[in-house]
Write a protein that holds these residues in place. Structure first.
Motif, PDB file in Angstrom:
ATOM      1  N   TRP A  10       0.874  -1.302  -0.140  1.00 42.15           N
ATOM      2  CA  TRP A  10       0.249   0.169   0.019  1.00 42.15           C
ATOM      3  C   TRP A  10       0.888   1.273   0.110  1.00 42.15           C
ATOM      4  O   TRP A  10       0.241   2.286  -0.471  1.00 42.15           O
ATOM      5  N   ALA A  13       1.588   1.669  -3.295  1.00 47.67           N
ATOM      6  CA  ALA A  13       0.387   2.433  -4.244  1.00 47.67           C
ATOM      7  C   ALA A  13       0.390   3.984  -4.116  1.00 47.67           C
ATOM      8  O   ALA A  13      -0.227   4.448  -4.920  1.00 47.67           O
ATOM      9  N   LEU A  14       0.763   4.276  -2.759  1.00 54.01           N
ATOM     10  CA  LEU A  14       0.462   5.791  -2.602  1.00 54.01           C
ATOM     11  C   LEU A  14       1.593   6.692  -3.357  1.00 54.01           C
ATOM     12  O   LEU A  14       1.292   7.747  -3.844  1.00 54.01           O
ATOM     13  N   SER A 398      -9.694   6.466  -3.246  1.00 52.85           N
ATOM     14  CA  SER A 398      -9.521   6.332  -1.659  1.00 52.85           C
ATOM     15  C   SER A 398      -9.439   7.287  -0.706  1.00 52.85           C
ATOM     16  O   SER A 398      -8.425   8.280  -1.125  1.00 52.85           O
ATOM     17  N   ALA A 401      -6.015   7.310   1.067  1.00 54.30           N
ATOM     18  CA  ALA A 401      -4.973   7.865   0.082  1.00 54.30           C
ATOM     19  C   ALA A 401      -4.972   9.067  -0.323  1.00 54.30           C
ATOM     20  O   ALA A 401      -3.594   9.907  -0.308  1.00 54.30           O
ATOM     21  N   ARG A 402      -6.015   9.603  -0.726  1.00 56.30           N
ATOM     22  CA  ARG A 402      -6.239  11.168  -0.761  1.00 56.30           C
ATOM     23  C   ARG A 402      -5.734  11.909   0.272  1.00 56.30           C
ATOM     24  O   ARG A 402      -5.170  13.063   0.205  1.00 56.30           O
ATOM     25  N   GLN A 405      -1.944  11.448   0.582  1.00 62.54           N
ATOM     26  CA  GLN A 405      -1.319  12.311  -0.306  1.00 62.54           C
ATOM     27  C   GLN A 405      -1.529  13.797  -0.465  1.00 62.54           C
ATOM     28  O   GLN A 405      -0.547  14.616  -0.826  1.00 62.54           O
ATOM     29  N   ASN A 448      -0.434  11.305 -10.284  1.00 57.55           N
ATOM     30  CA  ASN A 448      -0.564  10.953  -8.992  1.00 57.55           C
ATOM     31  C   ASN A 448      -1.144  12.207  -8.155  1.00 57.55           C
ATOM     32  O   ASN A 448      -0.626  13.451  -8.230  1.00 57.55           O
ATOM     33  N   ARG A 558      -7.149   1.132  -6.733  1.00 58.72           N
ATOM     34  CA  ARG A 558      -7.167   2.337  -5.730  1.00 58.72           C
ATOM     35  C   ARG A 558      -7.386   1.709  -4.282  1.00 58.72           C
ATOM     36  O   ARG A 558      -6.872   2.169  -3.355  1.00 58.72           O
ATOM     37  N   SER A 561      -4.068   1.196  -2.169  1.00 59.76           N
ATOM     38  CA  SER A 561      -3.286   2.111  -1.450  1.00 59.76           C
ATOM     39  C   SER A 561      -3.917   2.004   0.266  1.00 59.76           C
ATOM     40  O   SER A 561      -3.455   2.976   0.898  1.00 59.76           O
ATOM     41  N   GLU A 562      -4.902   1.242   0.494  1.00 69.25           N
ATOM     42  CA  GLU A 562      -5.413   1.129   2.037  1.00 69.25           C
ATOM     43  C   GLU A 562      -4.842  -0.019   2.697  1.00 69.25           C
ATOM     44  O   GLU A 562      -5.121  -1.066   2.229  1.00 69.25           O
TER      45      GLU A 562
END
Length: 674
Positions: A10, A13-14, A398, A401-402, A405, A448, A558, A561-562
């Motif tokens: 994850w 993924a981020l 996600s 993730a948002r 990020q 990204n 998506r 990333s969790e």
């Protein structure tokens, strides 16, 4: 080391950067659109804060248009920018109207939050419009732009958006004269077709198949978006639709060739690449259809499909330009009527409990952000709420993730802005930094969200700094307020809610739904296709199913990333790949059936459908699928093998999941005994 190995998927993924083609035209438009308004204000009077503030406001309006300048067809680009700019300007006007009135501000923020939350159920463009409506309503309701009278601010903001819209309209008109976006999109389909046939390994074939699906989706979306009363009467546009529709049998045949691992003739691959080059640029020579003598139902089907392509290309070559005397109804999805638009607007109100629960979560987080800002006496309370609004959009990815990020992107962006404020002289020199940052918007946006947040934060801070003057406090508050907003999202809007912890189960339901869709497709694709309408129905079903597979890949990607569902998402990626191979096998069987003029046993098809429905039930229930009777031999033998592979993948995940639950149960019992 074990913890690092467990979390690394994850984390990767981020930070993953998605590859994307750089669209230099959009880069130039963003740079000019955002920089010119504030640059002109500095040229007019670099010492007048009011003039500079007006230029910065216009650049903010152009910033919205630059973010929304997406899509291929010019008409669609103009529609997107128009809708979102109008929504952002209305939000800005609402914020200005309630500025200075705490009760009215709270009511306006709640109203804008509800609209933003419900807009996601209408569609992606409406969701963006709802987001920017909320963003600028919050901004204008909590900030003074130093203009008197205050209503000038939303008008200047709207003027900046219209300036950016005009740039896109002119650029799209110049490019659209040659139907360049449409030609490029269709050319990409034939390029992907050639790559599918040229793939030498299973992994290469899977990658090529995904690119082919994406190319088809993009081509149909582009033609539908460019469909107007004018283009429908353009002979060239009609012929492009014909060429795209002619690819359908070739796509089916290419899938069959790949599924049966048949080696496609090299001259066929060369022909398809030549067709793609000619469609993209008519200055390339038009290739001649090669004569092949290879046997096999799949190669025969491919040759028949290419003959249809050759006829369509030849017809397009001879069409010339001008208006069609008789309008031919294109085989494309229908344009939306006014009734369809009304239905889409009504949808959020009846979308179900999940939509309203999310709306409640967003309202709660925004209310808490407003309360925390007041309690802490923050100078710029809107920054906290902006972080909440931009992170809590589950239809864009996600929430976890948002939020992460956004936080790290803000840190990077603030660092860039701080260096600019410290090192770049005032009096207009900041334009040399604003220009390249604006140019990076269309480059970073598809790659990204964290990178995009860094660029947007830098621009926002610099535009405000030009108006407010250099201030170290501005930079630090931007950082701390945004991090505070992200913390509210994670601690209030993400972790406590049942939907977060039910995410693995919801993923399983989506994968089960895909298996049921494949069962329906098998019934359509394997029935006798006697008329052209039967073939068109089967082709439409295939396009819809492969698009659903691509959407499922995006949804599961998506989820990678969790931390909570990364393991489940990885397992479902394998299951989706297996289900895609089942779909390819069904398409191959249907193609072989047509090419060899044979009929598939209806009972065998029903057994295959029953096996897929049982697989769906097992996935949804979290159990191993039951053994089912094979469909039969001949064209369906490959489909049986792929269904068995999909069942094996689901069984492996259910066994692994059961063991994991058992370990958790044993640990809980051991803790209770202690």
């Amino acid at each position: 080391m074990a913890t690092e190995a467990r979390h690394s998927p994850w984390v990767r993924a981020l930070v993953r950067v998605t590859p994307a083609r750089i669209q230099w035209e959009r880069v130039g438009l963003a740079a000019v659109g955002v920089t010119v308004p504030v640059g002109l204000s500095l040229l007019i009077d670099p010492r007048d804060a009011t003039v500079i503030g007006a230029g910065a406001l216009a650049s903010m309006g152009a910033l919205v248009g630059s973010v929304m300048d997406t899509g291929a067809a010019g008409a669609e680009r103009v529609r997107r920018i128009t809708l979102v700019t109008a929504a952002a300007s209305i939000g800005f006007a609402l914020g200005v109207l309630v500025y200075g009135h705490s009760v009215f501000t709270l009511v306006a923020v709640i109203l804008a939050t509800l609209i933003s939350a419900l807009s996601g159920a209408i569609g992606p463009v409406a969701s963006k419009a709802g987001l920017y409506f909320l963003v600028y309503a919050v901004t204008a309701a909590n900030a003074d732009f130093g203009l008197d009278p205050a209503w000038q601010a939303p008008l200047i903001f709207l003027a900046g958006g219209l300036w950016r819209l005009c740039l896109t309209a002119v650029s799209a008109a110049l490019i659209g004269v040659r139907l360049s976006p449409e030609r490029r999109a269709i050319a990409q389909v034939y390029t992907a077709l050639a790559a599918q046939l040229a793939a030498q390994s299973e992994a290469a074939a899977s990658t090529a198949g995904l690119k082919l699906t994406n190319a088809l989706d993009d081509a149909y979306d582009t033609l539908v978006a460019s469909r107007t009363n004018i283009t429908e009467r353009d002979i060239r546009w009609q012929e492009l639709v014909t060429i795209l529709n002619a690819s359908a049998p070739a796509v089916d045949a290419a899938i069959a060739v790949a599924a049966k691992q048949v080696v496609a003739p090299k001259e066929t691959i060369t022909y398809l690449r030549g067709v793609a080059a000619w469609i993209a640029d008519a200055r390339h020579p038009l290739p001649e259809l090669p004569v092949t003598h290879s046997a096999g139902a799949e190669v025969v089907a491919l040759r028949m499909a290419l003959e249809r392509v050759d006829r369509a290309v030849a017809q397009f070559s001879a069409a010339g330009s001008g208006r069609a005397e008789q309008l031919v109804a294109p085989d494309l999805p229908a344009r939306q009527t006014f009734a369809d638009l009304v239905h889409r607007v009504e949808r959020p109100l009846s979308a179900g409990a999940e939509t309203w629960r999310f709306a409640g979560r967003l309202v709660l987080c925004m209310a808490i952000a407003q309360g925390v800002s007041i309690a802490l006496h923050l100078d710029r309370p809107y920054l906290v709420m902006l972080a909440v609004a931009q992170a809590m959009k589950p239809d864009f990815g996600s929430i976890f993730a948002r939020a992460v990020q956004r936080g790290f992107g803000t840190m990077i962006g603030v660092a860039i802005a701080a260096l600019t404020i410290s090192l770049v002289p005032h009096g207009g020199w900041q334009i040399l930094v604003i220009l390249p940052l604006a140019a990076l918007i269309p480059i970073a946006m598809p790659r990204n969200f964290g990178l995009f947040s860094a660029i947007m934060t830098s621009l926002a801070v610099l535009l405000v700094e030009l108006h407010a003057g250099a201030s170290a406090g501005l930079v630090s508050s931007r950082l701390m307020d945004t991090v505070l907003g992200c913390a509210i999202v994670l601690l209030i809007g993400y972790l406590p809610w049942p939907a977060t912890w039910r995410a693995p189960r919801n993923l399983a339901k989506n994968v089960a739904g895909l298996a049921r869709s494949i069962a329906q497709y098998a019934g359509i694709a394997l029935e006798d296709q006697v008329t052209d309408s039967d073939a068109q129905r089967a082709a439409a079903a295939r396009r819809a199913l492969y698009r659903q597979i691509a959407d499922m890949r995006t949804l599961v990607a998506r989820s990678l990333s969790e931390p909570r569902i990364a393991d489940a998402a990885s397992a479902w990626m394998l299951e989706i790949a297996a289900l895609e191979r089942v779909t390819d096998a069904i398409t191959a069987a249907a193609t072989t059936q047509i090419a060899s003029s044979t009929t598939v046993d209806r009972q065998a098809t029903e057994r295959a459908q029953a096996a897929l429905r049982e697989l769906a039930d097992a996935i949804e229930a979290g159990r191993a699928p039951q053994t089912v009777e094979p469909s039969g031999s001949g064209p369906l033998a490959l489909m049986d093998d792929e269904i068995s592979s999909a069942r094996a993948a689901a069984s492996a995940w259910s066994t692994r999941n059961a063991r994991s639950r058992k370990r958790v149960h044993l640990r809980r019992e051991a803790g209770t005994e202690q």
